[in-house]
Design an enzyme around this catalytic site. Structure first.
Site, short mmCIF file in Angstrom:
data_model
loop_
_atom_site.label_atom_id
_atom_site.label_comp_id
_atom_site.label_asym_id
_atom_site.label_seq_id
_atom_site.Cartn_x
_atom_site.Cartn_y
_atom_site.Cartn_z
N LYS A 1 -10.92 -1.23 5.73
CA LYS A 1 -9.70 -1.04 6.49
C LYS A 1 -10.08 -0.74 7.66
CE LYS A 1 -5.71 2.17 6.73
NZ LYS A 1 -4.20 2.10 6.26
N ARG B 1 1.21 9.97 1.13
CA ARG B 1 1.81 10.90 2.19
C ARG B 1 2.97 11.47 1.65
NH1 ARG B 1 0.90 6.93 7.35
NH2 ARG B 1 -1.19 6.23 6.28
N GLU C 1 0.97 -1.01 0.32
CA GLU C 1 0.07 0.12 0.03
C GLU C 1 0.96 1.27 0.07
OE1 GLU C 1 -2.96 0.33 3.16
OE2 GLU C 1 -2.56 2.44 3.13
C1 3PG Z 1 -1.78 3.34 7.95
O1 3PG Z 1 -1.90 4.27 7.38
O2 3PG Z 1 -2.25 2.21 7.68
C2 3PG Z 1 -0.84 3.40 9.30
O3 3PG Z 1 -0.33 4.56 9.51
C3 3PG Z 1 -0.03 2.22 9.45
O4 3PG Z 1 0.09 2.33 10.87
P1 3PG Z 1 1.36 1.78 11.68
O5 3PG Z 1 2.61 2.75 10.94
O6 3PG Z 1 1.11 1.86 12.98
O7 3PG Z 1 1.72 0.50 11.09
#
Ligand code: 3PG
Length: 214
Positions: free
Chosen positions: A129, A45, A41
Site C-alpha cells: 500500500k 478505525r 478494505e
Molecule cells: C486509507 O486509510 O487508505 C485512507 O485513509 C484513505 O484515504 P482517503 O480517505 O483520502 O481516500
C-alpha cells in the site's frame, strides 16, 4: 486466481469505516457489488470491523473483504476469524508482516520510503500500500520509487478521487487505487446506496478506459 490478481482486476478498493455494521454492512456490500466493485478494505478505525467483514461476506460471498488500519496481531486474529482475505496496515510493522505470513494471509503494508521498500523486500512482498499517496509525493514519487524497486506493485490510497483516479491507474506500477471517496461517512450514514453504486460504476469505467486506452 490469486488474491493480488483479483485486486488488480477490480482496480479500486473502497476504504471503509463502518460505525453501525449491523445496519449498514449488508446494504453496503450489495451496493459495492452492484457497482462492479466486489472488494472492501474494512478499517479497524471503527471497533466492529470484524463484525462488518463477517456481515459483508454473508451478504455477498463473492466479495473480497480485507481488514484495514490493522495495528495489532489481535486485529489480525479477529479479521481472519471474520473471513478477511487480506490485511492492510498504515505503516510497515515487521511483526505484523511476519504474523500474516505465518497465518497465510496476504498483507499490504503502508510504504512510502526507500527504507520501507527495503524492509518489504526482505519479506518477499509483491504488493504494497502506498500511503498516504498524495501527501507523500503522489504519482511522481511512486514512479521514482519504482526505478530501484521494480519488483513491487503498489496500491496508493490517500487523496484519490474520481478526479485523479485515471492518472494513477494508468501508471503500470499501480495495481489498484484505494480510497474512501465512494464510501464517505455521509453516504453510509445516510444510506445513500444508489450513490455508492454510481460512484463505483464511474470508478470502474475510469479504470477500464485507462487500461484500454492508456
Ligand atoms: C486509507 O486509510 O487508505 C485512507 O485513509 C484513505 O484515504 P482517503 O480517505 O483520502 O481516500
Amino acid at each position: 486466481m490469486d488474491i493480488n490478481t483479483r485486486v488488480e482486476q477490480i482496480g479500486v478498493v473502497p476504504v471503509i469505516k463502518l460505525n453501525n455494521p449491523e445496519r449498514d454492512a449488508a446494504p453496503l456490500a450489495k451496493a459495492l457489488c452492484a457497482g462492479g466493485v466486489p472488494i472492501a478494505e474494512v478499517t479497524f478505525r471503527a471497533a466492529g470491523a470484524d463484525t462488518a467483514i463477517k456481515l459483508m461476506k454473508e451478504a455477498c460471498p463473492e466479495m473480497l473483504c480485507g481488514a484495514g488500519t490493522v495495528m495489532t496481531t489481535e486485529h489480525i486474529d479477529k479479521a481472519i476469524a471474520a473471513g478477511a482475505e487480506f490485511i492492510v496496515t498504515p505503516g510497515f510493522d515487521p511483526e505484523l508482516v511476519a504474523y500474516c505470513q505465518e497465518k497465510g494471509i496476504a498483507i499490504y503494508p503502508g510504504c512510502t520510503t526507500p527504507t520501507d521498500y527495503h524492509a518489504a523486500y526482505k519479506f518477499g512482498l509483491k504488493v504494497l500500500k502506498f500511503f498516504p499517496a498524495e501527501q507523500s509525493g503522489g504519482l511522481a514519487k511512486i514512479k521514482a520509487m519504482s526505478a530501484p524497486f521494480p519488483m513491487f506493485k503498489v496500491m496508493p490510497t490517500g487523496g484519490i478521487s474520481l478526479k485523479n483516479l485515471k492518472d494513477y491507474i494508468k501508471c503500470p506500477v499501480i495495481c489498484a487505487c484505494g480510497g474512501s471517496y465512494m464510501v464517505t461517512a455521509d453516504l453510509i450514514d445516510n444510506g445513500k446506496w444508489d450513490e455508492i453504486t454510481a460512484l463505483c460504476r464511474q470508478s470502474v469505467e475510469i479504470v477500464k478506459e485507462a487500461r484500454n486506452n492508456g
